[in-house]
Design a protein around this motif. Structure first.
Motif, PDB file in Angstrom:
ATOM      1  N   ALA A 168       0.835  -1.208   0.000  1.00 38.38           N
ATOM      2  CA  ALA A 168       0.000   0.000   0.000  1.00 38.38           C
ATOM      3  C   ALA A 168       0.863   1.249   0.000  1.00 38.38           C
ATOM      4  CB  ALA A 168      -0.925  -0.013   1.212  1.00 38.38           C
ATOM      5  N   ILE A 169       1.887   1.270   0.843  1.00 31.99           N
ATOM      6  CA  ILE A 169       2.789   2.427   0.919  1.00 31.99           C
ATOM      7  C   ILE A 169       3.425   2.699  -0.444  1.00 31.99           C
ATOM      8  CG2 ILE A 169       5.036   3.161   1.839  1.00 31.99           C
ATOM      9  CD1 ILE A 169       4.136   1.823   4.512  1.00 31.99           C
ATOM     10  N   ALA A 170       3.864   1.639  -1.118  1.00 33.99           N
ATOM     11  CA  ALA A 170       4.496   1.808  -2.430  1.00 33.99           C
ATOM     12  C   ALA A 170       3.515   2.417  -3.431  1.00 33.99           C
ATOM     13  CB  ALA A 170       5.010   0.462  -2.939  1.00 33.99           C
ATOM     14  N   ALA A 175       1.379   7.204  -6.546  1.00 33.16           N
ATOM     15  CA  ALA A 175       0.257   8.098  -6.844  1.00 33.16           C
ATOM     16  C   ALA A 175       0.620   9.541  -6.516  1.00 33.16           C
ATOM     17  CB  ALA A 175      -0.985   7.675  -6.065  1.00 33.16           C
ATOM     18  N   ALA A 176       1.223   9.748  -5.359  1.00 35.00           N
ATOM     19  CA  ALA A 176       1.595  11.103  -4.942  1.00 35.00           C
ATOM     20  C   ALA A 176       2.695  11.682  -5.826  1.00 35.00           C
ATOM     21  CB  ALA A 176       2.037  11.095  -3.485  1.00 35.00           C
ATOM     22  N   ASP A 177       3.636  10.842  -6.265  1.00 36.22           N
ATOM     23  CA  ASP A 177       4.704  11.325  -7.144  1.00 36.22           C
ATOM     24  C   ASP A 177       4.157  11.684  -8.526  1.00 36.22           C
ATOM     25  OD1 ASP A 177       6.571  11.017  -5.157  1.00 36.22           O
ATOM     26  OD2 ASP A 177       7.360   9.114  -5.906  1.00 36.22           O
ATOM     27  N   TYR A 182      -2.284  15.676  -5.445  1.00 34.35           N
ATOM     28  CA  TYR A 182      -3.286  14.676  -5.080  1.00 34.35           C
ATOM     29  C   TYR A 182      -3.164  14.463  -3.570  1.00 34.35           C
ATOM     30  CZ  TYR A 182      -6.055  10.381  -5.889  1.00 34.35           C
ATOM     31  OH  TYR A 182      -7.013   9.407  -5.902  1.00 34.35           O
ATOM     32  N   ALA A 183      -3.845  15.316  -2.818  1.00 31.89           N
ATOM     33  CA  ALA A 183      -3.630  15.370  -1.372  1.00 31.89           C
ATOM     34  C   ALA A 183      -4.031  14.085  -0.659  1.00 31.89           C
ATOM     35  CB  ALA A 183      -4.396  16.549  -0.778  1.00 31.89           C
ATOM     36  N   PHE A 184      -5.085  13.423  -1.123  1.00 37.26           N
ATOM     37  CA  PHE A 184      -5.494  12.212  -0.420  1.00 37.26           C
ATOM     38  C   PHE A 184      -4.515  11.060  -0.626  1.00 37.26           C
ATOM     39  CE2 PHE A 184      -8.985  11.650   2.339  1.00 37.26           C
ATOM     40  CZ  PHE A 184      -9.739  12.798   2.239  1.00 37.26           C
ATOM     41  N   HIS A 189      -0.704   7.830   2.262  1.00 38.84           N
ATOM     42  CA  HIS A 189       0.694   7.428   2.452  1.00 38.84           C
ATOM     43  C   HIS A 189       1.137   7.687   3.887  1.00 38.84           C
ATOM     44  CE1 HIS A 189       5.186   7.974   1.755  1.00 38.84           C
ATOM     45  NE2 HIS A 189       4.944   6.742   1.335  1.00 38.84           N
ATOM     46  N   ALA A 190       0.788   8.851   4.420  1.00 39.78           N
ATOM     47  CA  ALA A 190       1.166   9.181   5.801  1.00 39.78           C
ATOM     48  C   ALA A 190       0.515   8.222   6.793  1.00 39.78           C
ATOM     49  CB  ALA A 190       0.761  10.619   6.114  1.00 39.78           C
TER      50      ALA A 190
END
Length: 277
Positions: A168-170, A175-177, A182-184, A189-190
């Motif tokens: 999930a973290i990966a 997605a964020a990169d 894409y704040a969610f 990730h956090a």
């Protein structure tokens, strides 16, 4: 989910189920398709009006009315896959998950190379707890669109549902990169980092998100819980006041756990805060 493409920002509140995700849902534009030119002009005008009414109802959160408009459109254009997918979106938003999946199945039969119905169906499958099937749909999206941030974020959600936190973290990171606004994806990730014990990185990301998006209730509530556990009580309390002022659902642990689907460690931290407050 609307519902397919993220607008690469965030909503000040988390909408239930698909709409945040969804949920994780991020909100975006519903999949559209041109009205066939072979229709008589009067019919084209009527169809355009119905479609506009469907989108207006969706934007107003009146998903039952939107569903009725999509149904009217499907009576006239039963071979239009976008209409099936959009009615599925309206049904998901009412928690009619099985009916929505039937609509997405029809959209996929009509347009097997379109990514949107797979992504939407994956979100509905997640709502039913069918995480492996959802992952298969997200994988199909990524075969069709390898750089789709929504597919990575949603696959991360499904991996989290299976307890596969490193996977999930990966996915959240990709997605964020791919979509830095894409704040969610960043929030997810956090939260996942917090779940695996990387609390310093998790706290740093939560603080950064709250600084950038002061009305981001999800991260204000998460920061509250994480700070409370580390004894930073004043900062925790101030974030809590802001969080519940933006979205009071965070006072409902069951909602946080089953609808927003925070990771277990994060849910436990918030439960401790609310209990001891």
């Amino acid at each position: 989910m609307l519902i397919k493409r993220p607008n690469l920002g965030f909503l000040p509140t988390v909408l239930p189920l698909l709409l945040a995700c969804l949920l994780w849902l991020m909100p975006g534009a519903a999949w559209g398709q041109a009205i066939p030119e072979e229709l008589p002009s009067a019919d084209q005008d009527a169809v355009e009006q119905l479609r506009d009414q469907a989108f207006t109802a969706t934007n107003a959160g009146d998903f039952a009315t939107a569903e009725a408009y999509w149904t009217d459109l499907l009576e006239q254009l039963p071979d239009n896959p976008a209409l099936w997918s959009n009615r599925g979106n309206a049904r998901v938003s009412q928690n009619k998950l099985e009916e929505a999946i039937a609509d997405y199945n029809q959209a996929i039969r009509l347009a097997p190379s379109a990514p949107d119905p797979y992504l939407n169906r994956g979100t509905a499958l997640e709502g039913l707890g069918k995480f492996q099937e959802a992952i298969a749909d997200y994988n199909r999206v990524l075969e069709l669109e390898p750089n789709d941030p929504a597919a990575y974020n949603n696959r991360g959600n499904a991996q989290a549902g299976l307890g596969n936190w490193q996977e999930a973290i990966a996915d959240y990171k990709i997605a964020a990169d791919l979509a830095p606004e894409y704040a969610f994806a960043q929030a997810n990730h956090a939260l996942a980092l917090y779940q695996v014990g990387e609390t310093e990185d998790a706290l740093r990301q939560m603080r950064n998100l709250v600084r950038k998006y002061p009305r981001f209730a999800d991260m204000r509530a998460a920061l509250t819980a994480a700070l409370w556990v580390t004894g930073q009580l004043g900062e925790a309390e101030s974030n809590w006041v802001a969080a519940i002022g933006l979205d009071r659902r965070y006072k409902d642990i069951q909602w946080v756990e089953t609808t927003r689907r925070w990771p277990p460690t994060m849910v436990d931290a918030l439960r401790r805060f609310i209990t001891l407050q």
